[in-house]
Scaffold this active site. Structure first.
Site, PDB file in Angstrom:
ATOM      1  N   ARG A 167     -26.350  31.825   8.910  1.00 27.57           N
ATOM      2  CA  ARG A 167     -25.308  32.610   8.281  1.00 27.57           C
ATOM      3  C   ARG A 167     -25.081  32.089   6.864  1.00 27.57           C
ATOM      4  O   ARG A 167     -24.809  30.904   6.685  1.00 27.57           O
ATOM      5  CB  ARG A 167     -24.032  32.468   9.124  1.00 27.57           C
ATOM      6  CG  ARG A 167     -23.087  33.589   8.980  1.00 27.57           C
ATOM      7  CD  ARG A 167     -21.991  33.480   9.997  1.00 27.57           C
ATOM      8  NE  ARG A 167     -21.132  32.323   9.794  1.00 27.57           N
ATOM      9  CZ  ARG A 167     -19.942  32.187  10.341  1.00 27.57           C
ATOM     10  NH1 ARG A 167     -19.479  33.115  11.136  1.00 27.57           N
ATOM     11  NH2 ARG A 167     -19.221  31.121  10.128  1.00 27.57           N
ATOM     12  N   THR A 212     -21.357  34.664   1.985  1.00 32.09           N
ATOM     13  CA  THR A 212     -21.175  36.072   2.379  1.00 32.09           C
ATOM     14  C   THR A 212     -20.949  36.220   3.882  1.00 32.09           C
ATOM     15  O   THR A 212     -20.513  37.270   4.339  1.00 32.09           O
ATOM     16  CB  THR A 212     -22.440  36.896   2.023  1.00 32.09           C
ATOM     17  OG1 THR A 212     -23.526  36.393   2.827  1.00 32.09           O
ATOM     18  CG2 THR A 212     -22.791  36.754   0.556  1.00 32.09           C
ATOM     19  N   ASP A 252     -18.540  23.870  15.299  1.00 31.28           N
ATOM     20  CA  ASP A 252     -19.881  24.389  15.015  1.00 31.28           C
ATOM     21  C   ASP A 252     -20.798  24.052  16.184  1.00 31.28           C
ATOM     22  O   ASP A 252     -21.160  22.894  16.394  1.00 31.28           O
ATOM     23  CB  ASP A 252     -20.404  23.764  13.715  1.00 31.28           C
ATOM     24  CG  ASP A 252     -21.726  24.379  13.273  1.00 31.28           C
ATOM     25  OD1 ASP A 252     -22.633  24.562  14.120  1.00 31.28           O
ATOM     26  OD2 ASP A 252     -21.857  24.683  12.074  1.00 31.28           O
ATOM     27  N   ASP A 305     -24.151  22.224  15.219  1.00 30.54           N
ATOM     28  CA  ASP A 305     -23.953  20.827  14.820  1.00 30.54           C
ATOM     29  C   ASP A 305     -23.541  19.952  15.997  1.00 30.54           C
ATOM     30  O   ASP A 305     -23.995  18.819  16.132  1.00 30.54           O
ATOM     31  CB  ASP A 305     -22.875  20.735  13.729  1.00 30.54           C
ATOM     32  CG  ASP A 305     -23.414  21.147  12.362  1.00 30.54           C
ATOM     33  OD1 ASP A 305     -24.642  21.206  12.207  1.00 30.54           O
ATOM     34  OD2 ASP A 305     -22.587  21.427  11.470  1.00 30.54           O
TER      35      ASP A 305
HETATM   36  C1  PRP Z   1     -23.615  30.192  13.938  1.00 31.59           C
HETATM   37  C2  PRP Z   1     -23.642  30.542  15.419  1.00 31.59           C
HETATM   38  C3  PRP Z   1     -24.128  31.962  15.412  1.00 31.59           C
HETATM   39  C4  PRP Z   1     -23.521  32.503  14.141  1.00 31.59           C
HETATM   40  C5  PRP Z   1     -22.311  33.277  14.541  1.00 31.59           C
HETATM   41  O1  PRP Z   1     -24.889  29.875  13.503  1.00 31.59           O
HETATM   42  O2  PRP Z   1     -24.452  29.718  16.152  1.00 31.59           O
HETATM   43  O3  PRP Z   1     -25.527  32.098  15.382  1.00 31.59           O
HETATM   44  O4  PRP Z   1     -23.163  31.384  13.324  1.00 31.59           O
HETATM   45  O5  PRP Z   1     -21.725  33.832  13.419  1.00 31.59           O
HETATM   46  P1  PRP Z   1     -21.621  35.380  13.171  1.00 31.59           P
HETATM   47  O6  PRP Z   1     -21.176  36.013  14.442  1.00 31.59           O
HETATM   48  O7  PRP Z   1     -20.565  35.448  12.094  1.00 31.59           O
HETATM   49  O8  PRP Z   1     -22.954  35.877  12.699  1.00 31.59           O
HETATM   50  P2  PRP Z   1     -25.188  29.175  12.101  1.00 31.59           P
HETATM   51  O9  PRP Z   1     -25.399  30.165  11.008  1.00 31.59           O
HETATM   52  O10 PRP Z   1     -24.133  28.144  11.822  1.00 31.59           O
HETATM   53  O11 PRP Z   1     -26.595  28.490  12.337  1.00 31.59           O
HETATM   54  P3  PRP Z   1     -26.983  27.313  13.332  1.00 31.59           P
HETATM   55  O12 PRP Z   1     -26.884  27.853  14.724  1.00 31.59           O
HETATM   56  O13 PRP Z   1     -28.390  27.027  12.935  1.00 31.59           O
HETATM   57  O14 PRP Z   1     -26.062  26.162  13.097  1.00 31.59           O
END
Ligand code: PRP
Length: 207
Positions: free
Chosen positions: A102, A106, A198, A201
């Site tokens: 993400r 944005t 998170d 993480d």
């Molecule tokens: C997080 C989570 C989802 C997403 C959810 O991933 O694991 O995939 O954000 O957010 P959304 O519903 O607003 O799209 P992240 O981008 O932090 O990546 P990661 O899993 O690699 O940490």
């Protein structure tokens, strides 16, 4: 009704443990695995079965085989931790990874990994991602799977925010959403509140 929030006491108990900020990565991963299996048990109640005959040590009787090939689709990274618990239940499932992160400004998903073959190899896909925040990642993943040609898609996650649930419902009303909890809101960083932080993480020790 496309949104299913588990009412199972084991799910509620484990979800409470996983929300706890003092739960360390090893325990956190174990809880993700367990909750994912419990939610999938609920989410797969309508899978089709074929009648088969089976011979017990005593006699032949009626049995069932899973009729549909299932694909598990973890969204990297956080969805990875959900695979193992679900796969234990369905060892014949295929696992197809989708990499999305993400954008921090944005909040839109950016695709970085997709190795789906040209034609679909499964009939039903379970999209696995612990967090349904804005819903952008889930919507984008279901878009990818529908373009691939998969007939049925379900979303299995741990926690959803109202924004994410609405977004996924509006874009893909045919996709049932299975969650352990629906939380209050998103904060200004689009994190689910109260949530669990998170999920990527906390699993991978990268906070
Ligand atoms: C997080 C989570 C989802 C997403 C959810 O991933 O694991 O995939 O954000 O957010 P959304 O519903 O607003 O799209 P992240 O981008 O932090 O990546 P990661 O899993 O690699 O940490």
């Amino acid at each position: 009704m496309t949104v299913h929030i588990s009412r199972h006491p084991l799910v509620a108990h484990k979800l409470t443990r996983i929300r706890d900020s003092s739960t360390e990565p090893k325990k956190f991963r174990e809880l993700i695995r367990e909750i994912s299996a419990l939610l999938t048990y609920e989410a797969t109640q309508d899978l089709g079965v074929d009648p088969v005959r089976v011979t017990t040590p005593l006699e032949e009787t009626d049995g069932s085989d899973l009729a549909e090939k299932v694909g598990l689709v973890p969204i990297l990274r956080a969805g990875l931790g959900m695979v193992e618990g679900v796969w234990e239940l369905m060892p014949s499932a295929e696992v197809w990874h989708i990499g999305l992160y993400r954008d921090e400004e944005t909040f839109r998903p950016v695709e970085y990994y997709n190795k789906l073959p040209v034609t679909p190899t499964v009939a039903v896909c379970l999209v696995l991602d612990p967090m349904l925040a804005t819903g952008g990642s889930a919507v984008a993943t279901v878009d990818i799977l529908k373009r691939w040609g998969v007939g049925r898609v379900k979303f299995v996650g741990l926690i959803g925010a109202p924004e994410g649930i609405t977004n996924l419902e509006e874009h893909h009303p045919d996709v049932p959403i299975h969650l352990a909890a629906a939380d209050e809101r998103l904060n200004d960083r689009a994190f689910i509140v109260p949530g669990l932080g998170d999920a990527g993480d906390r699993q991978f020790g990268t906070a």
